[in-house]
Design an enzyme around this catalytic site. Structure first.
Site, PDB file in Angstrom:
ATOM      1  N   SER A 140       0.849  -1.193   0.000  1.00  0.00           N
ATOM      2  CA  SER A 140       0.000   0.000   0.000  1.00  0.00           C
ATOM      3  C   SER A 140       0.887   1.246   0.000  1.00  0.00           C
ATOM      4  CB  SER A 140      -0.883   0.028   1.246  1.00  0.00           C
ATOM      5  OG  SER A 140      -1.600   1.251   1.316  1.00  0.00           O
ATOM      6  N   TYR A 153      -1.634  -0.363  11.132  1.00  0.00           N
ATOM      7  CA  TYR A 153      -1.835  -0.779   9.734  1.00  0.00           C
ATOM      8  C   TYR A 153      -0.717  -0.237   8.848  1.00  0.00           C
ATOM      9  CZ  TYR A 153      -3.608  -1.102   4.999  1.00  0.00           C
ATOM     10  OH  TYR A 153      -3.718  -1.365   3.650  1.00  0.00           O
TER      11      TYR A 153
END
Ligand SMILES: NC(=O)c1ccc[n+]([C@@H]2O[C@H](COP(=O)([O-])OP(=O)(O)OC[C@H]3O[C@@H](n4cnc5c(N)ncnc54)[C@H](OP(=O)(O)O)[C@@H]3O)[C@@H](O)[C@H]2O)c1
Length: 263
Positions: A140, A153
Site C-alpha cells: 500500500s 496498519y
C-alpha cells in the site's frame, strides 16, 4: 499435447481488490485456488465460476500457520505448480492506537505481517526449486507514511512494501518475479472492516478496485517491481519521499482521525 491451464492462487479473494484480481486471472485463462477467512469465499467462488473459471475455494484463517498450511496442502493436492501467487489478504484498523483493542491490533499484525511472510515462505520455496513463477504482493502507499490514527496498519504495510522489494532483489537472478501492488484508497469493504467510516479517507471518493486489480495484474505480467495505482496516489507516494515524517503523520491525521468525515 494440449498446453496445461496455468494455476493462480489468490488470497483475500472474497471481496474488493482480491476478487477483482481473481477475475483478472480468469480473464487471462488461469485456473484458480482462492482463499479467505469467512464463508464469503464460497460465494466469491460461485461468482467466479459464473464467469467461466475453474475455481477451488479454501476457507482458512491466513493469520495463522494452520490456515496457511491448509491452503498450501489444498494446492499441493492438485499436484500442479503454482504459476501465479497473489498475496493480497489484509486488514486495516482505525482509531487512536491506545483506544484500539489489542486483539484487533494483533489480528492486523498476524494477517498482514505474519500471514504474508509465512505464505510467501511456503510458496516461494517451490517456485525457487522450479525457477519459475510470478508473485504479486498487495502492499500500500500507506506503507510510505506514518499513519496517525491507523498507526499499526501503516506500519504493517511499510513491512510488506519493504519485504516485497527485498524479495524481488534476492530473486533477481531467477525467473521468478515479485511485484508489489501499492494502491491508494480503494472502494472496498476495507474501511468498514477497519471501522473508519467516520473519517475523511473513509468517506472520500476512492479508486475502483477493478481498475486497481487490472493495473496490478498487468504490472505483474510485465514483471515490474511495483505499481502505485492512479495519478493522485503516485503524487502522494512521491511527496512521501521528500516530506519529513512528522509532516506526513500530521497529513495522515487529517485523513484518518475519527470525526473528520465530510457529511
Ligand atoms: N481498500 C484500500 O483502500 C486499500 C489500499 C491499499 C491497500 N489495500 C490492501 O488491499 C488488500 C485487499 O483489501 P481490500 O481493500 O480489497 O479490502 P476487503 O474487501 O476488506 O478485502 C480483504 C480480503 O482479505 C481477507 N482477509 C482478511 N483477513 C484475513 C485472514 N485473517 N485470513 C484470510 N483472509 C483474510 C478478507 O476475507 P474475509 O472477509 O473472508 O475475512 C477479504 O477477502 C489488503 O491487503 C489491503 O491492506 C487496500
Amino acid at each position: 499435447m494440449a498446453e496445461r491451464a496455468k494455476l493462480a492462487v489468490v488470497t483475500g479473494a472474497s471481496s474488493g481488490i482480491g476478487l477483482e484480481l481473481a477475475k483478472q486471472c480468469i480473464e487471462h485463462g488461469y485456473d484458480l485456488i482462492i482463499a479467505s477467512d469467512t464463508e464469503e469465499i464460497l460465494e466469491a467462488a460461485a461468482v467466479l465460476r459464473g464467469l467461466g473459471g475453474t475455481v477451488e475455494a479454501v476457507q482458512a484463517d491466513l493469520a495463522t500457520r494452520i490456515g496457511i498450511d491448509q491452503l498450501y496442502t489444498t494446492v499441493a493436492r492438485q499436484g500442479r505448480p503454482v504459476d501465479v501467487l497473489m498475496a493480497n489478504a489484509g486488514r486495516g484498523l482505525g482509531e487512536a492506537f491506545v483506544d484500539q483493542d489489542f486483539a484487533d491490533i494483533q489480528r492486523v499484525i498476524d494477517t498482514n505481517v505474519f500471514g504474508t511472510t509465512y505464505l510467501l515462505h511456503r510458496f516461494l520455496r517451490d517456485m525457487r526449486n522450479r525457477n519459475e513463477g510470478k508473485v504479486l504482493i498487495t502492499g500500500s502507499i500507506a506503507g510510505a507514511m506514518p499513519g496517525a490514527f491507523q498507526a499499526v496498519y501503516n506500519a504493517t504495510k511499510a513491512y510488506v512494501d519493504s519485504f516485497a522489494y527485498a524479495l524481488r532483489n534476492e530473486l533477481k537472478d531467477t525467473d521468478i518475479t515479485v511485484t508489489c501492488l501499492m494502491p491508494g484508497p480503494t472502494d472496498t469493504d476495507f474501511f468498514e472492516t477497519a471501522d473508519m467510516l467516520d473519517t475523511k479517507v473513509g468517506t472520500d471518493k476512492k479508486d475502483d478496485p477493478a481498475m486497481v486489480a487490472k493495473k496490478g495484474f498487468d504490472a505483474m505480467m510485465r514483471g515490474e517491481g511495483h505499481e502505485v495505482t492512479g495519478f493522485a496516489n503516485k503524487m502522494q507516494a512521491m511527496m512521501a519521499n521528500i516530506m519529513p515524517d512528522d509532516a506526513l503523520a500530521e497529513m495522515h491525521r487529517k485523513m484518518a482521525q475519527p470525526g473528520t468525515a465530510k457529511h
